[in-house]
Scaffold this active site. Structure first.
Site, PDB file in Angstrom:
ATOM      1  N   TYR A  63       0.924  -1.283  -0.004  1.00  0.00           N
ATOM      2  CA  TYR A  63      -0.063   0.198  -0.079  1.00  0.00           C
ATOM      3  C   TYR A  63       0.837   1.453  -0.089  1.00  0.00           C
ATOM      4  CZ  TYR A  63      -3.290   3.419   1.797  1.00  0.00           C
ATOM      5  OH  TYR A  63      -3.866   4.732   1.751  1.00  0.00           O
ATOM      6  N   LYS A  92       1.283   4.267  -3.112  1.00  0.00           N
ATOM      7  CA  LYS A  92       1.058   5.544  -2.822  1.00  0.00           C
ATOM      8  C   LYS A  92       2.198   6.458  -3.357  1.00  0.00           C
ATOM      9  CE  LYS A  92      -2.188   6.775  -0.518  1.00  0.00           C
ATOM     10  NZ  LYS A  92      -3.492   7.501  -0.792  1.00  0.00           N
TER      11      LYS A  92
END
Length: 111
Positions: free
Chosen positions: A9, A13
């Site tokens: 994750y 990003k």
């Protein structure tokens, strides 16, 4: 913001931020603007679809009141309005930017 146990994750990003900057540079000569938003917690079905129970999601949203400087999580229309601004001529001199739409989460110390 970094989160232990969420390597994929966090990396995705960071990749989107860098992608935004690089594509903005590549397309600027064609007068194409490229920007993105970096949202905080936004109320959607994402977490429930990811397996959180109603109780877990409620606790997650409650914790968001502590992790966002404005003392609340965001609503989808708040993120949508930021996107609409970046897509509009009102931001005609903006490219390669990552706009935090996070209730001040990015300025707080991680907890």
């Amino acid at each position: 913001m970094l989160f232990p146990g969420l390597l994929s994750y966090c990396m995705s990003k960071a990749a989107i931020d860098q992608f935004t900057r690089c594509v903005a540079l590549d397309l600027a000569p064609k007068q194409v603007r490229v920007n993105c938003i970096n949202p905080g917690v936004i109320v959607t079905d994402l977490h429930k679809r990811g397996g959180q129970t109603d109780e877990q999601y409620a606790a997650f949203l409650q914790k968001g009141k502590e992790t966002h400087a404005l003392g609340r999580v965001g609503q989808a229309d708040e993120a949508a309005k930021a996107i609409a601004f970046l897509a509009s001529s009102d931001s005609s001199f903006t490219t390669g930017m990552q706009l935090p739409v996070d209730g001040g989460r990015n300025v707080m110390c991680p907890r």
